[in-house]
Write a protein that holds these residues in place. Structure first.
Motif: not given
Length: 342
Positions: A212-216, A219-221, A283-286
């Motif tokens: 659950r926390w990987w992609w968010p 995105m933090m950057f 991969g590319t975040p949403d």
């Protein structure tokens, strides 16, 4: 080395928010500013700086400070629910550290002429933003560990270079903040390692939190470099030293071997080592999700802001009492000074 001595003749005698000094014209001042940046020296509060540089710093430092304060909430929810007194104490100390980070950063913003009360009001009214990561819920105690590992790990990647920021007060504040964030990251990883040595249910809990926390966390950057309107100028002024994508890559490269050691799988089927690049492909975040969360439509945006607003309103009497006490102490000091002079 700072510019305090070398730029003293071009500093504003009226302080951060004062008028332009008489004497050197603005072109000379800007040339001196540019030369200071080029020499990798620091700009100090009394040095002349372009209005855009000041505005950029206030925006970035305020967003950083707001993130530290809002960031107390996701883990703070678990202080009373932590499984042992030791875990409660660790979590309580970490949340307290985050409050301190916010205070350091608000103080740094004040050296630029910003008003702390105004910055807080802008946050509460939704006119200034904070990190998107803090709008996600902490559904299990494993989330506490993953926040330490991912979120504080990402913060370290992002913030260690800020210790070399061109603005002195910001850079100096970041030294202590980064030391404490490093401790937080190790604490989170230790918690996860303990859980991974536990039961099957605990290991599943950790993997679920990682998923659950990987992609968010990626995105933090911030958005990719080609969609980040402020990065280029911030890097030119050496407020920040690396682009969003560079920092994101550094985080991925750092985290992959840690995940292998921990025994969890990062939820990205495109994640693999690229020997030619010397980095991991991923991969590319949403990015549409990032935009939604930043715009206020994340899972916990309303909850986070309502709690911050309520705390601010309920704490009004404390601020009023502190102001009254400070005014009383100032009057007593003034009377004592006049008495001594007489």
């Amino acid at each position: 080395m700072t510019t305090s001595d070398s730029a003293s003749s071009t500093s504003s005698a009226a302080g951060p928010a004062g008028p332009r000094p008489e004497g050197p014209d603005e072109q000379d001042l800007e040339q001196h500013f540019d030369a200071t940046i080029a020499r990798d020296q620091r700009i100090e509060p009394r040095d002349w700086m372009p209005d855009g540089y000041r505005r950029t710093l206030i925006r970035q430092i305020a967003q950083h400070a707001h993130s530290e304060i809002i960031g107390m909430q996701p883990e703070g929810e678990w202080i009373m629910k932590a499984p042992s007194l030791r875990r409660k104490a660790i979590l309580f100390a970490k949340v307290q550290d985050e409050a301190g980070h916010g205070l350091y950063l608000y103080s740094a913003a004040e050296t630029l002429g910003a008003d702390r009360a105004d910055l807080t009001q802008r946050l509460i009214e939704g006119r200034q933003k904070y990190s998107s990561i803090f709008n996600y819920p902490t559904l299990s105690f494993a989330d506490v560990g993953v926040i330490g590992w991912f979120v504080d790990g990402a913060a370290i990647c992002n913030q260690v270079p800020l210790c070399r920021s061109s603005y002195g007060p910001y850079a100096r504040a970041m030294v202590r903040i980064c030391k404490e964030e490093s401790f937080h990251q190790r604490q989170g990883y230790e918690l996860l390692m303990t859980m991974m040595r536990g039961t099957d249910a605990q290991r599943e809990m950790v993997q679920d939190a990682v998923d659950r926390w990987w992609w968010p966390s990626l995105m933090m950057f911030g958005p990719p470099d080609d969609a980040s309107p402020n990065s280029a100028q911030s890097m030119a002024w050496k407020i920040k030293r690396h682009s969003n994508d560079e920092l994101r890559q550094r985080f991925v490269d750092m985290t992959v071997p840690q995940a292998e050691k921990l025994g969890v799988t990062l939820p990205d089927p495109e994640l693999r080592w690229n020997a030619e690049r010397g980095h991991h492909d991923f991969g590319t975040p949403d990015w549409s999700e990032l935009q939604r969360v930043i715009s206020g439509d994340g899972p916990c945006n309303a909850q986070r802001m309502e709690r911050r607003r309520t705390a601010h309103e309920e704490g009004a009497w404390v601020r009023e009492a502190a102001s009254a006490y400070a005014a009383k102490q100032a009057k007593q000091s003034e009377r004592a000074r006049k008495g001594a002079a007489a």
